[in-house]
Motif scaffolding. Structure first.
Motif, short mmCIF file in Angstrom:
data_model
loop_
_atom_site.label_atom_id
_atom_site.label_comp_id
_atom_site.label_asym_id
_atom_site.label_seq_id
_atom_site.Cartn_x
_atom_site.Cartn_y
_atom_site.Cartn_z
N ILE A 104 -51.61 -11.78 9.29
CA ILE A 104 -50.56 -11.13 9.16
C ILE A 104 -50.92 -10.08 8.92
CG2 ILE A 104 -48.33 -10.69 7.87
CD1 ILE A 104 -47.95 -13.52 7.58
N LEU A 105 -50.54 -8.73 9.77
CA LEU A 105 -50.97 -7.45 9.48
C LEU A 105 -49.90 -6.50 8.87
CD1 LEU A 105 -53.31 -5.31 9.88
CD2 LEU A 105 -52.38 -4.91 11.91
N TYR A 106 -49.87 -6.44 7.56
CA TYR A 106 -48.87 -5.53 7.14
C TYR A 106 -48.87 -4.13 7.24
CZ TYR A 106 -47.37 -10.00 4.58
OH TYR A 106 -47.20 -11.53 4.17
N GLY A 107 -48.11 -3.19 7.33
CA GLY A 107 -48.03 -1.98 7.65
C GLY A 107 -46.62 -1.49 8.14
N LYS A 108 -46.79 -0.54 8.84
CA LYS A 108 -45.55 0.14 9.35
C LYS A 108 -44.77 -0.97 10.21
CE LYS A 108 -46.61 4.91 9.29
NZ LYS A 108 -46.81 6.09 10.01
N SER A 109 -45.53 -1.74 11.01
CA SER A 109 -45.10 -2.90 11.41
C SER A 109 -45.71 -4.22 11.23
CB SER A 109 -45.45 -2.59 12.95
OG SER A 109 -44.72 -1.45 13.86
N HIS A 110 -44.85 -5.26 11.17
CA HIS A 110 -45.12 -6.44 10.53
C HIS A 110 -45.71 -7.23 11.66
CE1 HIS A 110 -44.81 -10.07 7.95
NE2 HIS A 110 -44.92 -10.64 8.93
N ILE A 111 -47.17 -7.30 11.94
CA ILE A 111 -47.78 -7.95 12.99
C ILE A 111 -48.27 -9.20 12.69
CG2 ILE A 111 -49.56 -7.60 15.08
CD1 ILE A 111 -47.22 -5.58 14.88
N TYR A 112 -48.24 -10.32 13.35
CA TYR A 112 -48.78 -11.65 13.29
C TYR A 112 -49.48 -12.15 14.28
CZ TYR A 112 -44.89 -13.73 15.91
OH TYR A 112 -44.07 -13.90 16.73
N SER A 113 -50.43 -12.98 14.13
CA SER A 113 -51.04 -13.49 15.23
C SER A 113 -51.52 -15.05 14.83
CB SER A 113 -52.33 -12.76 15.70
OG SER A 113 -53.40 -13.09 14.56
N THR A 114 -51.67 -15.89 15.96
CA THR A 114 -52.05 -17.27 16.02
C THR A 114 -53.47 -17.63 16.67
OG1 THR A 114 -50.66 -17.89 17.57
CG2 THR A 114 -50.07 -18.14 15.23
N PRO A 115 -54.35 -18.30 16.38
CA PRO A 115 -55.31 -18.80 16.92
C PRO A 115 -54.97 -18.94 18.43
CG PRO A 115 -55.63 -19.86 14.87
CD PRO A 115 -54.23 -19.22 15.01
N ILE A 116 -55.81 -19.20 19.49
CA ILE A 116 -55.46 -19.85 20.80
C ILE A 116 -55.18 -21.32 20.44
CG2 ILE A 116 -56.50 -20.33 22.87
CD1 ILE A 116 -58.26 -17.89 22.62
N ILE A 117 -53.79 -21.33 20.84
CA ILE A 117 -53.19 -22.68 20.84
C ILE A 117 -52.43 -23.24 22.02
CG2 ILE A 117 -51.57 -24.02 19.63
CD1 ILE A 117 -52.33 -22.94 16.95
N GLU A 118 -51.43 -22.18 22.54
CA GLU A 118 -50.69 -22.46 23.48
C GLU A 118 -51.12 -22.43 24.82
OE1 GLU A 118 -46.40 -20.82 21.50
OE2 GLU A 118 -48.08 -19.76 21.05
N TYR A 119 -51.83 -21.41 25.25
CA TYR A 119 -52.26 -21.00 26.43
C TYR A 119 -53.63 -20.75 26.48
CZ TYR A 119 -47.50 -19.93 27.73
OH TYR A 119 -46.05 -19.81 27.83
N PRO A 120 -54.55 -21.48 27.52
CA PRO A 120 -56.02 -21.43 27.39
C PRO A 120 -56.33 -20.15 27.60
CG PRO A 120 -55.29 -23.22 28.89
CD PRO A 120 -53.97 -22.60 28.23
N GLY A 121 -57.22 -19.59 26.79
CA GLY A 121 -57.87 -18.12 26.63
C GLY A 121 -56.86 -16.94 26.29
N LEU A 122 -55.78 -17.38 25.92
CA LEU A 122 -54.73 -16.48 25.42
C LEU A 122 -54.23 -16.71 23.88
CD1 LEU A 122 -52.32 -16.36 28.55
CD2 LEU A 122 -54.15 -14.86 28.04
N MET A 123 -54.38 -15.44 23.24
CA MET A 123 -53.88 -15.60 21.70
C MET A 123 -52.61 -14.79 21.81
SD MET A 123 -56.37 -14.65 18.55
CE MET A 123 -55.65 -12.99 17.83
N LYS A 124 -51.82 -15.15 20.73
CA LYS A 124 -50.53 -14.78 20.39
C LYS A 124 -50.69 -13.67 19.36
CE LYS A 124 -46.79 -17.06 18.54
NZ LYS A 124 -45.67 -18.11 18.56
#
Length: 383
Positions: free
Chosen positions: A241-261
């Motif tokens: 979770i990247l706190y700043g002007k925008s609340h950005i979140y990410s997860t490790p590669i789970i859903e699509y091969p080679g793609l990160m959310k």
């Protein structure tokens, strides 16, 4: 047909509520307007960050029970529902201090990381001058698998489930009888729980309530990894979770091969029945949001190609203060209302289901309820 409780809406909140009521020995009907599963609401996909750390103490106090219930469901389903990859919260000193205070109070294992530590430990992240704290017990719930596990448990334990059955009206008769009319039948129950997401006001307006819920179209964006192996959970890469002007979140590669959310919670107000029928003005706003996100990915996630690979949409239903509504109808006390869960409701759904179930059984939930009362919006809605 007659039931003890009818639950309207078979997303994660409705499923947990229905399962809890079954465990209390009640006869339960769960209704869903769309073919199940579906991607029309807020519960689909395959990743939801779960964590203990919340700046609001009433949320943090719900998480120990939530983690326990998810673990019990995982054991019952005999399939992995939770990926313990950890959560790296990145922000300025004030934000990190807030997170640290909660972690220390809860005696939750964690590591403090400087900006240099982050870069060395996770070379595919660049926090700039921001620091971080790694919550070791956090991770990702595999949302789709969670839903299937809940539905399987509900049916196995004797629950009645009907999808493709739209609720048309809720008809209160007296304090222990409510009739529910659908496009296929009419049912009766001692109480009804509404967990209808963005559609909840369609059923509440005839009962003289309009909740301040704004259905919002939000995008989940996936980015191609330059080195996919390094960005997988089993390689030690955390959710962020990247706190700043925008609340950005990410997860490790789970859903699509080679793609990160990597995504954010901002979106555009929409009609949930026509969520992709956007005006030119709204499309421009959505494009501006995506450009902002692309710039953040380019700056803070050097391990990703800064062009969206897949863009999916879902519908958020949020209140003005972004907290839940868990309450009884002010007149018809056997009509229970659950709403405003998007953003952080999935992880807390085991506890939310218990609270809604207790309200339906005329019990006092084991958590302070004033935080979730409809009355906090009385001056803004027709409650």
């Amino acid at each position: 047909m007659s039931f003890d409780v009818i639950v309207c809406g078979a997303g994660v909140q409705g499923l947990w509520t229905a399962n809890y009521l079954l465990q209390q020995g009640k006869k339960v009907l769960l209704l869903e307007q769309f073919p199940w599963p579906h991607s029309r609401g807020s519960s689909h996909g395959d990743s939801r960050i779960t964590r203990y750390t919340y700046p609001t103490s009433h949320h943090s106090k719900m998480m120990p029970e939530a983690f326990k219930k998810w673990a019990e469901l995982e054991k019952k389903a005999k399939t992995q529902l939770f990926v313990n990859c950890g959560l790296l919260a990145i922000g300025d000193q004030n934000k990190v201090d807030t997170v640290l205070k909660i972690l220390k109070e809860g005696q939750i294992p964690h590591d403090c990381l400087s900006a240099l530590d982050i870069k060395q430990k996770f070379p595919d992240l660049d926090s700039g001058d921001l620091i971080g704290v790694l919550e070791k017990t956090a991770g990702v719930l595999k949302a789709k698998h969670c839903l299937f596990a809940l539905q399987e448990a509900f049916l196995k334990d004797g629950g009645s489930f009907q999808d493709c059955e739209k609720v048309l009206s809720i008809q209160p008769v007296h304090y222990s009888l409510v009739k529910v009319a659908t496009n296929k039948s009419t049912y009766s129950a001692k109480s009804v729980v509404l967990t209808c997401g963005s559609w909840i006001n369609n059923l509440l307006k005839p009962l003289d309530i309009t909740l301040p819920i704004k259905p919002t179209r939000v995008e989940s964006v996936y980015w191609k990894a330059k080195n996919p192996k390094r960005l997988q959970a089993d390689s030690g890469f955390p959710a962020t979770i990247l706190y700043g002007k925008s609340h950005i979140y990410s997860t490790p590669i789970i859903e699509y091969p080679g793609l990160m959310k990597v995504s954010c919670h901002f979106g555009v107000v929409t009609d949930p029945d026509r969520r992709d029928a956007l005006s030119e003005k709204v499309l421009q706003v959505a494009e501006s949001h995506r450009e902002t996100l692309t710039n953040i990915v380019e700056t803070n996630y050097p391990g990703l190609h800064p062009e969206p690979a897949i863009v999916e949409s879902c519908i958020y239903s949020k209140t003005p203060d972004e907290d839940f509504i868990l309450d009884r109808h002010p007149v018809f006390k056997n009509i229970i209302i659950g709403a405003g869960f998007s953003g952080h409701g999935f992880k807390m759904s085991p506890v939310i289901g218990r609270i809604l179930g207790d309200l339906a059984l005329n019990r006092t939930p084991p958590y302070p309820m004033h935080h979730f009362s409809m009355s906090r919006f009385r001056h803004k809605s027709s409650l």
